[in-house]
Scaffold this active site. Structure first.
Site, short mmCIF file in Angstrom:
data_model
loop_
_atom_site.label_atom_id
_atom_site.label_comp_id
_atom_site.label_asym_id
_atom_site.label_seq_id
_atom_site.Cartn_x
_atom_site.Cartn_y
_atom_site.Cartn_z
N GLU A 70 -3.89 -1.24 2.30
CA GLU A 70 -5.09 -1.92 1.81
C GLU A 70 -5.57 -1.20 0.55
O GLU A 70 -5.14 -0.07 0.27
CB GLU A 70 -6.17 -1.91 2.88
CG GLU A 70 -5.77 -2.65 4.15
CD GLU A 70 -6.85 -2.63 5.22
OE1 GLU A 70 -7.95 -2.09 4.96
OE2 GLU A 70 -6.59 -3.16 6.32
N GLU A 75 6.74 3.14 1.02
CA GLU A 75 7.20 3.60 2.35
C GLU A 75 6.89 5.08 2.55
O GLU A 75 7.61 5.80 3.24
CB GLU A 75 8.70 3.34 2.53
CG GLU A 75 9.06 1.87 2.57
CD GLU A 75 9.09 1.28 3.96
OE1 GLU A 75 8.74 1.98 4.92
OE2 GLU A 75 9.45 0.10 4.07
#
Length: 373
Positions: free
Chosen positions: A128, A352
């Site tokens: 986010e 990641e």
């Protein structure tokens, strides 16, 4: 790594992926990069070959191969176009495998076969605007199966049909499956990026959007972190593929380019660069294969995956820069793909889990409680 380390099936899958990458991906990669084109039809072709569900069990529509075979596919695709590589990586590691690991039999039967066939794409929505490396800081909320909030930098976001979405509820952070077209769900922005221009990176919004629970309530963070553990191995493989592409173009150019009356491949400084490039790439590949084998065996692989991603991403960024150096002025132009490899490589140190997060994972495993503030 030597091919004799692979079994027959692994070599065949790698060779299949390499042929596809060379014939269908590499010739178009420059055009996709310049035009910011997402080659949606390509993933249907990959699905027909079984490469969109390489490590998905055959009973669920996949190829039924092992995790190392999947890693080999990612490396070959990324060698041709890193954008294609990351699309397949997120679709598989972050989208499809969590469904297999945590979904109900009904969810698996309904959702996984079209993903494994490449008929649909999957995405993973955790990050986010205020919660990246601090995944526990997400603010998206869920109540009675309705999700409200925003997600950022969602790979495959503009083209996926199935989204693994994480939101807070009373029990803690939980995981949900959201289908494209659900009420209140929207793709609000497609990101303009430095590289990976053939992949989709989108911002998403949810307004009372219905989501199916994935796994037990409150277990979302565990699902997210275990998913990232495997996903990092895939991104490390992507980094190896990018670095290998840089070495390939640099070695080929060194054999053809003449200076001082002879090919520059005969010059000591060029030979040293190429030798260092190949050695580092092989070392990165060895770390990736080790982590993949541990995951396939069901053994702990968090640290090994972090090591693979940390090292391979640095190799990709560093050695694609060296490829440009070997090409000289041509390396800085779009006439050769080295500059694209360089742009694509940088993000492997970020998504990641950043390199800083990988070091934190490794250090905490090494030092135990002494490493915690």
């Amino acid at each position: 790594m030597s091919l004799h380390e692979l079994d027959t099936e692994q070599r065949e899958i790698r060779d299949l992926a390499r042929r596809f990458a060379d014939e269908r991906v590499a010739p178009n990669a420059g055009q996709w990069d310049r035009g910011h084109e997402f080659p949606r039809a390509l993933f249907g072709e990959l699905g027909e070959l079984g490469l969109m569900g390489v490590c998905v069990p055959a009973e669920h529509g996949g190829a039924g191969a092992d995790f190392l075979s999947y890693v080999l596919v990612l490396e070959e695709l990324s060698r041709a176009d890193a954008g294609v590589g990351v699309t397949v990586a997120v679709h598989t590691s972050a989208g499809t495998l969590p469904l297999l690991a945590h979904g109900t039999p009904e969810q698996i039967a309904r959702l996984v076969p079209p993903l494994a066939a490449g008929e649909e794409l999957a995405a993973f929505a955790l990050t986010e605007p205020g919660a990246g490396s601090d995944a526990g800081g997400i603010r998206t909320r869920a109540s009675d199966g309705r999700i409200t909030g925003t997600k950022q930098w969602c790979t495959n976001g503009s083209h996926a049909s199935t989204f693994i979405v994480f939101a807070r509820e009373e029990a803690g952070t939980s995981a949900f499956v959201v289908r494209a077209g659900a009420g209140g769900f929207a793709v609000v922005r497609e990101e303009e990026k430095l590289g990976l221009n053939s992949s989709s990176t989108a911002d998403l919004s949810f307004e009372e959007t219905p989501g199916e629970p994935l796994g037990a309530p409150g277990q979302g963070m565990r699902i997210a972190l275990s998913t990232l553990d495997g996903g990092r191995i895939g991104i490390a493989a992507q980094a190896v593929g990018i670095a290998q592409a840089g070495l390939d173009v640099a070695a080929a150019y060194a054999k053809e380019r003449t200076a001082f009356g002879r090919p520059i491949a005969s010059l000591g400084p060029i030979q040293e660069k190429l030798a260092d490039m190949q050695t580092e790439i092989e070392a990165a590949r060895a770390l990736v294969w080790r982590a993949a084998r541990l995951k396939e065996a069901g053994r702990p692989h968090s640290v090994e995956g972090a090591q693979a991603k940390l090292f391979a991403s640095a190799v990709a960024r560093r050695q694609t820069g060296e490829a440009i150096q070997v090409l000289g002025g041509y390396g800085y132009t779009k006439e050769f793909p080295a500059e694209r490899y360089y742009r694509d490589a940088k993000v492997t140190e970020i998504y990641e889990g950043t390199s800083e997060i990988q070091r934190l994972v490794i250090a905490r495993a090494l030092l135990g409680d002494s490493a915690r503030p």
